[in-house]
Write a protein that holds these residues in place. Sequence first.
Motif, PDB file in Angstrom:
ATOM      1  N   THR A 118       1.031  -1.394  -0.105  1.00 37.30           N
ATOM      2  CA  THR A 118      -0.066   0.072  -0.148  1.00 37.30           C
ATOM      3  C   THR A 118       0.829   1.166  -0.060  1.00 37.30           C
ATOM      4  O   THR A 118       0.361   2.350  -0.452  1.00 37.30           O
ATOM      5  N   SER A 119       1.985   1.126   0.345  1.00 34.02           N
ATOM      6  CA  SER A 119       3.007   2.307   0.473  1.00 34.02           C
ATOM      7  C   SER A 119       3.359   2.901  -1.197  1.00 34.02           C
ATOM      8  O   SER A 119       3.954   3.747  -1.416  1.00 34.02           O
ATOM      9  N   ARG A 120       3.048   1.698  -2.026  1.00 28.13           N
ATOM     10  CA  ARG A 120       3.773   2.048  -3.246  1.00 28.13           C
ATOM     11  C   ARG A 120       2.383   2.079  -4.343  1.00 28.13           C
ATOM     12  O   ARG A 120       2.811   2.379  -5.436  1.00 28.13           O
ATOM     13  N   PHE A 121       1.339   1.918  -3.825  1.00 29.04           N
ATOM     14  CA  PHE A 121       0.106   2.127  -4.757  1.00 29.04           C
ATOM     15  C   PHE A 121      -0.724   3.275  -4.298  1.00 29.04           C
ATOM     16  O   PHE A 121      -0.767   3.513  -3.184  1.00 29.04           O
ATOM     17  N   GLN A 122      -1.525   3.979  -5.478  1.00 27.20           N
ATOM     18  CA  GLN A 122      -2.378   4.781  -5.061  1.00 27.20           C
ATOM     19  C   GLN A 122      -3.778   4.463  -4.508  1.00 27.20           C
ATOM     20  O   GLN A 122      -4.475   5.197  -3.769  1.00 27.20           O
ATOM     21  N   VAL A 123      -3.991   3.282  -5.336  1.00 23.43           N
ATOM     22  CA  VAL A 123      -5.314   2.485  -5.004  1.00 23.43           C
ATOM     23  C   VAL A 123      -5.423   1.256  -4.487  1.00 23.43           C
ATOM     24  O   VAL A 123      -4.577   0.522  -4.728  1.00 23.43           O
ATOM     25  N   GLN A 124      -6.129   0.822  -3.270  1.00 20.75           N
ATOM     26  CA  GLN A 124      -6.121  -0.459  -2.853  1.00 20.75           C
ATOM     27  C   GLN A 124      -7.583  -0.958  -3.098  1.00 20.75           C
ATOM     28  O   GLN A 124      -8.516  -0.535  -2.373  1.00 20.75           O
ATOM     29  N   SER A 125      -7.758  -2.074  -3.711  1.00 17.70           N
ATOM     30  CA  SER A 125      -8.951  -2.660  -3.798  1.00 17.70           C
ATOM     31  C   SER A 125      -9.290  -3.403  -2.362  1.00 17.70           C
ATOM     32  O   SER A 125      -8.485  -3.977  -1.598  1.00 17.70           O
ATOM     33  N   THR A 126     -10.617  -3.061  -1.939  1.00 15.92           N
ATOM     34  CA  THR A 126     -10.941  -3.706  -0.629  1.00 15.92           C
ATOM     35  C   THR A 126     -11.496  -4.870  -0.594  1.00 15.92           C
ATOM     36  O   THR A 126     -11.396  -5.792   0.501  1.00 15.92           O
ATOM     37  N   SER A 127     -12.157  -5.351  -1.663  1.00 15.30           N
ATOM     38  CA  SER A 127     -12.570  -6.846  -1.742  1.00 15.30           C
ATOM     39  C   SER A 127     -13.139  -7.088  -2.990  1.00 15.30           C
ATOM     40  O   SER A 127     -13.394  -5.870  -3.867  1.00 15.30           O
ATOM     41  N   ASP A 128     -13.609  -8.138  -3.116  1.00 12.54           N
ATOM     42  CA  ASP A 128     -14.295  -8.888  -4.515  1.00 12.54           C
ATOM     43  C   ASP A 128     -15.653  -9.071  -3.957  1.00 12.54           C
ATOM     44  O   ASP A 128     -16.464  -9.587  -4.878  1.00 12.54           O
ATOM     45  N   GLN A 129     -16.297  -8.430  -2.940  1.00  6.12           N
ATOM     46  CA  GLN A 129     -17.397  -9.032  -2.350  1.00  6.12           C
ATOM     47  C   GLN A 129     -18.595  -8.254  -3.387  1.00  6.12           C
ATOM     48  O   GLN A 129     -18.488  -7.153  -3.801  1.00  6.12           O
ATOM     49  N   GLN A 130     -19.729  -9.128  -3.754  1.00  4.42           N
ATOM     50  CA  GLN A 130     -20.562  -8.820  -4.882  1.00  4.42           C
ATOM     51  C   GLN A 130     -21.804  -8.544  -4.382  1.00  4.42           C
ATOM     52  O   GLN A 130     -22.801  -7.953  -4.984  1.00  4.42           O
ATOM     53  N   ASP A 131     -22.127  -8.586  -2.948  1.00  2.00           N
ATOM     54  CA  ASP A 131     -23.628  -8.526  -2.426  1.00  2.00           C
ATOM     55  C   ASP A 131     -23.475  -7.009  -1.632  1.00  2.00           C
ATOM     56  O   ASP A 131     -22.688  -6.968  -0.623  1.00  2.00           O
ATOM     57  N   PHE A 132     -24.075  -6.067  -2.228  1.00  6.13           N
ATOM     58  CA  PHE A 132     -24.109  -4.672  -1.539  1.00  6.13           C
ATOM     59  C   PHE A 132     -24.423  -4.763  -0.223  1.00  6.13           C
ATOM     60  O   PHE A 132     -24.155  -3.797   0.407  1.00  6.13           O
ATOM     61  N   ARG A 133     -25.161  -5.548   0.238  1.00  3.42           N
ATOM     62  CA  ARG A 133     -25.753  -5.529   1.765  1.00  3.42           C
ATOM     63  C   ARG A 133     -24.736  -6.018   2.644  1.00  3.42           C
ATOM     64  O   ARG A 133     -24.492  -5.599   3.716  1.00  3.42           O
ATOM     65  N   LEU A 134     -23.545  -6.717   2.271  1.00  3.96           N
ATOM     66  CA  LEU A 134     -22.596  -7.381   3.191  1.00  3.96           C
ATOM     67  C   LEU A 134     -21.549  -6.109   3.088  1.00  3.96           C
ATOM     68  O   LEU A 134     -20.380  -6.149   3.833  1.00  3.96           O
ATOM     69  N   TYR A 135     -21.291  -5.285   2.061  1.00  3.98           N
ATOM     70  CA  TYR A 135     -20.082  -4.671   1.627  1.00  3.98           C
ATOM     71  C   TYR A 135     -19.700  -3.540   2.694  1.00  3.98           C
ATOM     72  O   TYR A 135     -18.502  -3.169   3.115  1.00  3.98           O
ATOM     73  N   PRO A 136     -20.854  -2.912   3.449  1.00  3.42           N
ATOM     74  CA  PRO A 136     -20.378  -1.726   4.388  1.00  3.42           C
ATOM     75  C   PRO A 136     -19.340  -2.320   5.512  1.00  3.42           C
ATOM     76  O   PRO A 136     -18.612  -1.374   5.841  1.00  3.42           O
ATOM     77  N   VAL A 137     -19.572  -3.444   5.874  1.00  5.61           N
ATOM     78  CA  VAL A 137     -18.629  -3.979   7.044  1.00  5.61           C
ATOM     79  C   VAL A 137     -17.253  -3.414   6.432  1.00  5.61           C
ATOM     80  O   VAL A 137     -16.082  -3.260   7.074  1.00  5.61           O
ATOM     81  N   ILE A 138     -17.015  -4.177   5.250  1.00  2.00           N
ATOM     82  CA  ILE A 138     -15.434  -4.173   4.598  1.00  2.00           C
ATOM     83  C   ILE A 138     -14.938  -2.767   4.358  1.00  2.00           C
ATOM     84  O   ILE A 138     -13.876  -2.365   4.626  1.00  2.00           O
TER      85      ILE A 138
END
Length: 711
Positions: free
Chosen positions: A519-539
């Motif tokens: 993460t010190s070398r990248f501008q953007v970090q993907s946080t998950s592949d989660q596809q269910d919008f109801r579950l994603y807020p925790v991540i």
Amino acid sequence: MEIMMSQTLTWNAGPVSMAFEYADGQPVVMRALEINGVSVQFPESTPIAEVMTTDTGHMISCNKLTHTVIGRELRYSSHQTNTTGYRSELKIVLEDEDRDLEVAVRYSVDERSPMVQTDVTVTNMGLEPVLLDSVTSWSSTFGIPANADEGTESGLEHWDLLEGRFDWLAEGRWSRKSLRELLPAIGQELTNVDPRQSHQVVSTGTWSTGTNVPLAILESKAMKLAWLFQIEHNGAWRWDVQDNTADGCVALSGPTNENHAWFKELHLGESFTTVPASFTIAHEFDGVIANVTDYRREVRSPHVDNVEPSVVFNDYMNTIYGDPTTEKELPLIEAAGKAGIEIFVIDCGWYDDTGNWWPSVGEWMPSKTRFPGEKGIVEVIDAIKDAGMIPGIWIEPEVIGVKSPMAQKLPDSAFFQRHGKRVVEQERYLLDLRDPAARRHLDSVIDRLVGEYGIGYFKFDYNVSPGAGTDYDADAPGAGLLGHNRAYSDWIDGLRERYPDVILENCSSGGMREDFAQTSRFQVQSTSDQQDFRLYPVIAAASPMMVLPEQAASWAYPQSDMGAEETAFNINTTFLGRFFLSGYLNRMNERQLAWVQEGVNAYKKHVQPVIGESKPFWPMGLPGWNDKVLALGLDAGDRALATVWSRDSEGGDVRLHLDRWTGRAGEVSAVYPVDGYAQWPVHWDAASGELVVTVPSDGGYVSRTFEVNFN
């Protein structure tokens, strides 16, 4: 009676002060630490370096990283200090004369950030080979406040451990436990020997956050003291929290022989340096989070996109799913441009002519069947540029599919091997970037995509892990893996130097590699592949524990079959991070597209200008996976932003703790969604320092973001 005269070494660097004690008959230990005015003393201590070799082992039989024979027998030799720009370094050189070993412990401080980075270098000064099994990057006892009453003990019962669990689709699950739950009192005082028990956390392979997390927090509310520590490595690692009877102890390490099939043989004059680690202290959880946030910003690679992060659209999630074509992309590009997107990313599959993008990766030549016509993929890229957006593209640089032409073109030395065979994982070979041929191949790919197509954004993915590593040209598989990890980081650094304006996204099946080396070398970090919008807020809400808010790319994927509230719920999942959008915008009607556009506009107005200097906070505490109501906040000085998600809850008043602004007058306003949406009752209680939000009682998946401006 032998009397040992001890000496003290004190080092000051910006917000950090460290004091060490040593004597002829004792190892060097840390006796005091101060960071940002928070001071700790260490009545009980542990050697500043722990080294285990095959022929020395532990002083007492155990599998701890500490209590090593060499650690106890290393003695002070010399020290050096150096300051270059904002960075100051202290190097303490230790020696074990009987074993002809020199061990240099390096402490480094960026004077703009309240955190210490450290590593250890072991050098063989003798004729006999040194057979390393483990070397700690850092170890320390917990300590007690410097102003504690005489006789105060740092018992484990005073401390909680906050640690995280990650998995594919389930990143960011943090839990707090009393250390005595993990390390029970077992009466070891009767034996006069420290117990063998320790809480060991291990990660193998190259998914550095694939299961466990190389960052944790120790907090004692009774002593008003908190530690945050992390291992800054994109490969195998281990950290321990131990019961040393008189005090607790923490030890951090990269790969070890016991856990990772790592081993290093040093001959005369040869050295090994551990992976770096870092640590900080504060009075409480919020303080160490503020410290590590400052550290991340000051130490990361500089980039114009860091301060005001661009708005991104990616065609993959719940949308094209790795099947891009000219016909599918052009309407999406047009809609994304109208919505105010600044970067448009073509995700996986753009190179594949077989219909199965997975095993064909590696050559990275655009498909002619997916992008027919005279211009091929250039037609799509030109459309992105014409819409006023930066073109981005997905690649998985560290792998070569078994059906890729490059699998035969590259030599075996370019790949991970064990026992003379290439390592295969899910129809992929894994490139070994220690090999010049592997690096030349990747350099040529990046040069072509930037030079010929004008790509300004790369999403680097990594969907397989090689197990223990490679034994080719290495003492052990773990040593080969560590060599590759470091070579990959060097390759990224070289890419940054050649193309300083290109934006890089780090993705590893979502958030499987969220360590600070990455993460010190990248501008953007993907946080998950989660596809269910109801579950994603925790991540999404938990993501600033590991990355900067402006890096955290949590997917929002509104669709044409969603209503207003579901669309807003989606948008708010990405709103207090890096705005990261997908979904079939081109299938939306005018009203639906307006909901998305409102979100983009609100982000650019309220979040984008301040997120690069903000600090995260959790006004309801860190979220639990099954929490019905959760929240994330950004501290932007005299302004606070807070998102609340309700996941089919019973509703009612929710009290968000904004303790830092207690007693100050504040004006509350809704930020998103606003137009055409029912507004939730909300008011600021200055006396209690709480933002009181009334969540609707009619259930559903609903969310609002608020802003409080303080006078």
